[in-house]
Design a protein around this motif. Structure first.
Motif, PDB file in Angstrom:
ATOM      1  N   GLY A  90      50.543  -8.197  24.922  1.00 53.94           N
ATOM      2  CA  GLY A  90      51.891  -8.404  24.392  1.00 53.94           C
ATOM      3  C   GLY A  90      52.045  -7.865  22.988  1.00 53.94           C
ATOM      4  O   GLY A  90      53.049  -7.228  22.659  1.00 53.94           O
ATOM      5  N   LEU A  91      51.033  -8.068  22.152  1.00 58.94           N
ATOM      6  CA  LEU A  91      51.097  -7.573  20.775  1.00 58.94           C
ATOM      7  C   LEU A  91      50.955  -6.059  20.737  1.00 58.94           C
ATOM      8  O   LEU A  91      51.677  -5.373  20.010  1.00 58.94           O
ATOM      9  CB  LEU A  91      50.002  -8.222  19.935  1.00 58.94           C
ATOM     10  CG  LEU A  91      50.061  -7.982  18.422  1.00 58.94           C
ATOM     11  CD1 LEU A  91      51.352  -8.538  17.837  1.00 58.94           C
ATOM     12  CD2 LEU A  91      48.860  -8.608  17.728  1.00 58.94           C
ATOM     13  N   ASP A  94      54.196  -4.267  21.724  1.00 66.14           N
ATOM     14  CA  ASP A  94      55.384  -4.675  20.963  1.00 66.14           C
ATOM     15  C   ASP A  94      56.316  -5.597  21.739  1.00 66.14           C
ATOM     16  O   ASP A  94      57.534  -5.572  21.548  1.00 66.14           O
ATOM     17  CB  ASP A  94      56.176  -3.443  20.493  1.00 66.14           C
ATOM     18  CG  ASP A  94      55.433  -2.647  19.439  1.00 66.14           C
ATOM     19  OD1 ASP A  94      54.695  -3.267  18.650  1.00 66.14           O
ATOM     20  OD2 ASP A  94      55.568  -1.405  19.413  1.00 66.14           O
ATOM     21  N   GLN A  95      55.761  -6.433  22.603  1.00 69.89           N
ATOM     22  CA  GLN A  95      56.585  -7.422  23.280  1.00 69.89           C
ATOM     23  C   GLN A  95      56.852  -8.622  22.370  1.00 69.89           C
ATOM     24  O   GLN A  95      57.750  -9.408  22.612  1.00 69.89           O
ATOM     25  CB  GLN A  95      55.908  -7.875  24.578  1.00 69.89           C
ATOM     26  CG  GLN A  95      55.775  -6.740  25.600  1.00 69.89           C
ATOM     27  CD  GLN A  95      55.169  -7.210  26.894  1.00 69.89           C
ATOM     28  OE1 GLN A  95      55.686  -8.111  27.544  1.00 69.89           O
ATOM     29  NE2 GLN A  95      54.060  -6.596  27.293  1.00 69.89           N
ATOM     30  N   PHE A  96      56.028  -8.755  21.342  1.00 72.58           N
ATOM     31  CA  PHE A  96      56.274  -9.711  20.268  1.00 72.58           C
ATOM     32  C   PHE A  96      55.560  -9.195  19.029  1.00 72.58           C
ATOM     33  O   PHE A  96      54.723  -8.300  19.110  1.00 72.58           O
ATOM     34  CB  PHE A  96      55.821 -11.127  20.639  1.00 72.58           C
ATOM     35  CG  PHE A  96      54.384 -11.224  21.086  1.00 72.58           C
ATOM     36  CD1 PHE A  96      53.348 -11.276  20.172  1.00 72.58           C
ATOM     37  CD2 PHE A  96      54.081 -11.278  22.435  1.00 72.58           C
ATOM     38  CE1 PHE A  96      52.029 -11.368  20.589  1.00 72.58           C
ATOM     39  CE2 PHE A  96      52.766 -11.379  22.864  1.00 72.58           C
ATOM     40  CZ  PHE A  96      51.743 -11.426  21.943  1.00 72.58           C
ATOM     41  N   SER A  97      55.913  -9.739  17.896  1.00 73.76           N
ATOM     42  CA  SER A  97      55.383  -9.252  16.613  1.00 73.76           C
ATOM     43  C   SER A  97      54.399 -10.244  16.006  1.00 73.76           C
ATOM     44  O   SER A  97      54.279 -11.386  16.456  1.00 73.76           O
ATOM     45  CB  SER A  97      56.544  -9.036  15.639  1.00 73.76           C
ATOM     46  OG  SER A  97      57.157 -10.283  15.342  1.00 73.76           O
ATOM     47  N   LYS A 100      56.167 -13.348  15.030  1.00 70.14           N
ATOM     48  CA  LYS A 100      56.347 -14.317  16.106  1.00 70.14           C
ATOM     49  C   LYS A 100      55.068 -15.116  16.349  1.00 70.14           C
ATOM     50  O   LYS A 100      55.118 -16.296  16.707  1.00 70.14           O
ATOM     51  CB  LYS A 100      56.783 -13.611  17.385  1.00 70.14           C
ATOM     52  CG  LYS A 100      58.153 -12.959  17.308  1.00 70.14           C
ATOM     53  CD  LYS A 100      59.235 -13.985  16.989  1.00 70.14           C
ATOM     54  CE  LYS A 100      60.612 -13.341  16.956  1.00 70.14           C
ATOM     55  NZ  LYS A 100      61.665 -14.322  16.553  1.00 70.14           N
ATOM     56  N   VAL A 101      53.932 -14.476  16.166  1.00 68.80           N
ATOM     57  CA  VAL A 101      52.659 -15.189  16.304  1.00 68.80           C
ATOM     58  C   VAL A 101      52.559 -16.276  15.240  1.00 68.80           C
ATOM     59  O   VAL A 101      52.140 -17.408  15.520  1.00 68.80           O
ATOM     60  CB  VAL A 101      51.465 -14.214  16.174  1.00 68.80           C
ATOM     61  CG1 VAL A 101      50.142 -14.980  16.194  1.00 68.80           C
ATOM     62  CG2 VAL A 101      51.487 -13.190  17.304  1.00 68.80           C
ATOM     63  N   GLU A 103      55.050 -17.784  13.794  1.00 64.37           N
ATOM     64  CA  GLU A 103      55.980 -18.849  14.181  1.00 64.37           C
ATOM     65  C   GLU A 103      55.351 -19.765  15.225  1.00 64.37           C
ATOM     66  O   GLU A 103      55.466 -20.996  15.154  1.00 64.37           O
ATOM     67  CB  GLU A 103      57.267 -18.246  14.751  1.00 64.37           C
ATOM     68  CG  GLU A 103      58.191 -17.632  13.727  1.00 64.37           C
ATOM     69  CD  GLU A 103      59.456 -17.096  14.372  1.00 64.37           C
ATOM     70  OE1 GLU A 103      59.694 -17.412  15.572  1.00 64.37           O
ATOM     71  OE2 GLU A 103      60.206 -16.365  13.715  1.00 64.37           O
ATOM     72  N   LEU A 104      54.710 -19.165  16.212  1.00 67.90           N
ATOM     73  CA  LEU A 104      54.052 -19.942  17.259  1.00 67.90           C
ATOM     74  C   LEU A 104      52.962 -20.832  16.685  1.00 67.90           C
ATOM     75  O   LEU A 104      52.859 -22.018  17.004  1.00 67.90           O
ATOM     76  CB  LEU A 104      53.458 -18.995  18.309  1.00 67.90           C
ATOM     77  CG  LEU A 104      52.608 -19.641  19.403  1.00 67.90           C
ATOM     78  CD1 LEU A 104      53.466 -20.546  20.284  1.00 67.90           C
ATOM     79  CD2 LEU A 104      51.925 -18.564  20.259  1.00 67.90           C
ATOM     80  N   SER A 179      46.998 -11.394  12.789  1.00 68.27           N
ATOM     81  CA  SER A 179      48.071 -11.985  11.991  1.00 68.27           C
ATOM     82  C   SER A 179      47.553 -12.442  10.641  1.00 68.27           C
ATOM     83  O   SER A 179      48.238 -12.318   9.626  1.00 68.27           O
ATOM     84  CB  SER A 179      48.710 -13.167  12.740  1.00 68.27           C
ATOM     85  OG  SER A 179      47.851 -14.282  12.779  1.00 68.27           O
TER      86      SER A 179
END
Length: 243
Positions: A90-91, A94-97, A100-101, A103-104, A179
């Motif tokens: 996913g990273l 580019d399905q999430f940044s 976003k990690v 934030e999770l 991250s």
């Protein structure tokens, strides 16, 4: 049920795989326990050996069972590598940044810190303190710092005494490391690095004092600062982040 079953257009092996999962659950099988033989599974499902083998291969690929030549299939323990692969893909695509990690992690690890403050052992507190000291010595090497930071957060997950938190944090290793490295590089000033270490020591202090509320707040503040620094770095890449 017959009318609704006709709506299931999946391959037969996939439907048999679901039946085998139900058999595992209903039979109370545990990791290491053997499934019935292929012949017995064929009889139960009313399908050919080819279909059963396809179902078993499907379950093995998903990490539910282990297949070995000449032996019955065995139930396996949950495998964090499956989830790790999903996060890495996913990273990478580019399905999430990284944002976003972060934030999770803020949501999950805020709760983790609070629970760790309740359940931690003295040995785990000592481990966290040692990791903080080692991070203080590796501020100029982001990759090493990231590995130590990962171990810090993994130790907190283990201190919750809840294996599900460990299962979630473990597969995030590569994503967490990336991250952390990004956040570290986004805060290059000496003042910013001292703040990062201070965040970790605040988390450690709250956990050591068995203060769940303070531990949760310290962890959330840590990730809020990392997220803000990352956003500032993206907005002004040449100017550097605000300390």
């Amino acid at each position: 049920m017959g009318e609704f079953e006709t709506l299931d257009r999946r391959p037969l092996y996939a439907r048999v795989a679901d039946s085998i999962l139900s058999l595992i659950a209903e039979g109370g099988l545990r990791p290491g326990d053997e499934l019935p033989s292929e012949a017995e599974l064929c009889d139960r499902a009313g399908v050919s050996r080819v279909v059963v083998r396809g179902a078993l291969a499907h379950l093995a690929g998903a990490g539910h069972i282990k297949i070995a030549n000449g032996r019955k299939a065995q139930v396996t323990a949950i495998n964090p590598d499956i989830l790790a692969s999903t996060f890495r893909q996913g990273l990478a695509t580019d399905q999430f940044s990284v944002g976003k990690v972060i934030e999770l992690r803020r949501g999950i690890e805020g709760a983790t810190a609070g629970l760790a403050a309740q359940n931690r052992t003295e040995k785990q507190v000592e481990t966290l303190a040692t990791l903080c000291d080692q991070m203080a010595q590796t501020q100029d090497t982001p990759e090493v710092f990231a590995d130590l930071d990962y171990l810090f957060h993994l130790t907190i997950a283990e201190a919750t005494d809840n294996p599900l938190y460990v299962y979630i944090v473990t597969p995030l290793r590569s994503v967490i490391t990336q991250s952390i490295t990004a956040g570290h590089l986004a805060q290059p000033s000496e003042l910013a690095q001292r703040r990062i270490l201070a965040d970790h020591r605040a988390i450690l202090k709250a956990i050591a004092e068995r203060n769940p509320e303070a531990a949760t707040k310290a962890m959330q503040a840590h990730f809020s600062a990392a997220s803000e620094a990352l956003q500032q770095s993206k907005a002004a890449p040449t100017a550097g982040p605000t300390p």
